[in-house]
Design a protein around this motif. Structure first.
Motif, PDB file in Angstrom:
ATOM      1  N   GLY A  29      49.915  90.778 -71.866  1.00  0.00           N
ATOM      2  CA  GLY A  29      48.936  90.956 -72.935  1.00  0.00           C
ATOM      3  C   GLY A  29      49.247  92.163 -73.789  1.00  0.00           C
ATOM      4  N   ALA A  30      49.647  93.257 -73.147  1.00  0.00           N
ATOM      5  CA  ALA A  30      49.966  94.484 -73.881  1.00  0.00           C
ATOM      6  C   ALA A  30      51.209  94.310 -74.739  1.00  0.00           C
ATOM      7  N   GLN A  31      52.188  93.586 -74.230  1.00  0.00           N
ATOM      8  CA  GLN A  31      53.457  93.460 -74.936  1.00  0.00           C
ATOM      9  C   GLN A  31      53.458  92.335 -75.965  1.00  0.00           C
ATOM     10  N   PHE A  32      52.851  91.198 -75.634  1.00  0.00           N
ATOM     11  CA  PHE A  32      52.974  90.012 -76.483  1.00  0.00           C
ATOM     12  C   PHE A  32      51.671  89.553 -77.124  1.00  0.00           C
ATOM     13  N   GLY A  33      50.531  90.137 -76.728  1.00  0.00           N
ATOM     14  CA  GLY A  33      49.246  89.701 -77.259  1.00  0.00           C
ATOM     15  C   GLY A  33      48.632  88.604 -76.407  1.00  0.00           C
ATOM     16  N   LEU A  34      47.368  88.315 -76.669  1.00  0.00           N
ATOM     17  CA  LEU A  34      46.619  87.372 -75.847  1.00  0.00           C
ATOM     18  C   LEU A  34      47.135  85.943 -75.980  1.00  0.00           C
ATOM     19  N   ALA A  35      47.359  85.479 -77.206  1.00  0.00           N
ATOM     20  CA  ALA A  35      47.748  84.078 -77.404  1.00  0.00           C
ATOM     21  C   ALA A  35      49.025  83.742 -76.634  1.00  0.00           C
ATOM     22  N   ALA A  36      50.051  84.562 -76.742  1.00  0.00           N
ATOM     23  CA  ALA A  36      51.307  84.304 -76.025  1.00  0.00           C
ATOM     24  C   ALA A  36      51.117  84.435 -74.521  1.00  0.00           C
TER      25      ALA A  36
END
Length: 195
Positions: A29-36
């Motif tokens: 989540g921190a690196q790629f965001g919630l959707a990914a």
């Protein structure tokens, strides 16, 4: 109804508590965001529910009959967690601009559950507590409840990571975050010594 509430409470306690899959969801989540990160969340949920169903339909009996397999799974899982912690701790925190990175995936999320000693312990304990006789209807009910609870629980960790993501835009902060995650993973591995 009381059985369903008990199953849901067990699923929540096992799914929302810190563990390797949740730490990876936070990191994704921190690196790629919630959707990914929802690909990891979905894979981890489906992977665990499959493990739970297989446990309910006989794997539990194999593990009870051959307890050394449970120990083998626990030690292999601990080694895997230590390896992941080491890789995170050694990361230099450099932003990978222009370099391909391994994005979250369904397959890696599912495979991680099968390598996760916490998942094995939860599946065996849950089936032992709620479906010891192997009744297909109860296995299906427990799997459905777990599917919903596990997905929401792991998604909460991915959301927390996505919330933290904007604060992690420097190499120093990323190193600190990665080392914190490495410490959590190592702590999960060490905690398995006392199970």
């Amino acid at each position: 109804m009381n059985l369903m509430i008990s199953m849901a409470a067990f699923a929540l306690a096992a799914s929302i508590s810190p563990g390797p899959v949740n730490v990876v969801a936070l990191s994704c989540g921190a690196q790629f965001g919630l959707a990914a990160s929802l690909r990891h969340v979905t894979g981890a949920t489906v992977g665990f529910v499959l493990l739970l169903v297989f446990t309910g339909f006989g794997l539990h009996e194999v593990l009870v009959r051959y307890p050394m397999l449970t120990d083998l799974i626990r030690w292999a899982g601990m080694a895997f967690l230590i390896y992941l912690a080491w890789k995170l701790a050694m990361d230099d925190g450099q932003l990978q601009v222009g370099k391909p990175t391994r994005r979250p995936s369904l397959l890696r999320g599912a495979a991680m559950q099968w390598l996760n000693p916490k998942a094995w312990l939860a599946a065996v304990a849950g089936m032992g507590a709620f479906v010891a006789d192997g009744e297909a209807r109860l296995i299906g009910l427990f799997a459905l409840i777990y599917l919903i609870v596990c997905y929401l629980s792991v998604a909460c960790w991915a959301y927390a990571g996505a919330f933290l993501g904007p604060y992690l835009r420097s190499s120093r902060r990323i190193r600190m975050f990665n080392r914190s995650m490495a410490t959590l993973l190592a702590g999960c591995a060490v905690s398995l010594l006392y199970v």
